[in-house]
Design a protein around this motif. Sequence first.
Motif, PDB file in Angstrom:
ATOM      1  N   ARG A  85       0.818  -1.301  -0.230  1.00 27.81           N
ATOM      2  CA  ARG A  85       0.008  -0.087   0.035  1.00 27.81           C
ATOM      3  C   ARG A  85       0.734   1.408  -0.078  1.00 27.81           C
ATOM      4  O   ARG A  85       0.645   2.310  -0.846  1.00 27.81           O
ATOM      5  N   THR A  88       2.723   1.717  -3.849  1.00 23.17           N
ATOM      6  CA  THR A  88       1.719   1.860  -4.743  1.00 23.17           C
ATOM      7  C   THR A  88       0.896   3.001  -4.444  1.00 23.17           C
ATOM      8  O   THR A  88       0.252   3.583  -5.417  1.00 23.17           O
ATOM      9  N   ASP A  90      -2.058   2.717  -3.256  1.00 22.99           N
ATOM     10  CA  ASP A  90      -3.207   2.423  -3.631  1.00 22.99           C
ATOM     11  C   ASP A  90      -3.783   1.527  -2.730  1.00 22.99           C
ATOM     12  O   ASP A  90      -3.014   0.926  -1.843  1.00 22.99           O
ATOM     13  N   VAL A 144      -0.103   0.591 -12.097  1.00 22.01           N
ATOM     14  CA  VAL A 144      -0.604   1.527 -10.951  1.00 22.01           C
ATOM     15  C   VAL A 144       0.619   2.520 -10.813  1.00 22.01           C
ATOM     16  O   VAL A 144       0.336   3.634 -10.487  1.00 22.01           O
ATOM     17  N   LYS A 150      -7.857   2.780 -14.415  1.00 27.10           N
ATOM     18  CA  LYS A 150      -8.647   1.587 -13.772  1.00 27.10           C
ATOM     19  C   LYS A 150      -9.730   1.080 -14.914  1.00 27.10           C
ATOM     20  O   LYS A 150     -10.211   1.976 -15.590  1.00 27.10           O
TER      21      LYS A 150
END
Length: 346
Positions: A85, A88, A90, A144, A150
């Motif tokens: 996490r 990235t 994300d 990413v 996405k």
Amino acid sequence: MAEEGQQTEEEMAAAMEAMASGGDDSKALSQDEIDNLLGFSAAPAHEKKTGIEAMLDKALLSYERFPMLEVVFDRFVRMLSTSLRNFTSDNVDVDIHSITSLRFGDYVNSIPMPAILSVFKAIEWENLALVTYNGSIVYSMVDVLFGGRKSNRPIRIEGRPYTSIEQSIVRQVTELILIDMGAAFDPLSPATFQFERIETNPRFATIAHPSDTVVLLQLRVDMEERGGNIEVMFPLVTLEPIKKLLTQTFMGESFGKDSIWELHLGKEIYNTDVVVKAILGKKKTTMEKLMKLKVGDTIILDNKASEDIDLTCEGIRVLKGKIGKVEEDVAIAVSEVINKNMRERD
């Protein structure tokens, strides 16, 4: 009678000829039935084997004999989720898909292509292990990190060689995995994992014999609509130095402090009977003189009459004292405690 005997012989010969020519087709096995019986069906390498192949593979050591390994892997997954996490920026979820044991040769043959394999070394254990990335996770990481949109569409896996950028990203992810894996093993045993090299052909990542048993940790990494699989493979030879620790059913093989049991054990130990011996003295002599001793002879010891004598328990010197007499009994007055760890009972 002769005709009947001749007819019987002819019937037996006809029956034998029918058996030899395979006249009873109902008892014949098909090729699929033979393969299933022997266990050589076209099943994936990770599926459970059956038949004779399962019997031959019975010596395969299962990871279930290492209860602590699953605890270590569970801790590793929690740490890796946080690290990815942060890496990235994300929402990344890492889950354990399976933990299995299989032959190294079967694992290499089952790796889907294209894939990237990172070889790393366990410094303390002096052996190697693998981290395998399938194409989906590699392309998802690139997507990413470089701000790709996405999409619900599946990522198309290309057959081209991996670029230097993709391999560099895989190396950075591998460094994160090795740090978290070392931290997960640390409560059990100190472990330092060092990155060695990257391979894109499984044949060039042969770190064990094809018949060697390995433990395979399969992880599923999800980054919202994107993701893929990461596999961490340890040969049992690599885990051999900590094999005893991995067979523990709980960390440290010790329970919490039980004051009631401790008090009871202390009382029982204090009530234990022990034998204390008083050593009056010692004398060195020859076997010839020892054999000539008879009733009435006097043995002159090496120590003086004024010296303290030793008191021993199970061969260990614990006290010193002077010999004397109390009424009609021989007595010893303690003059020194040899074992400083001895304490009087409260």
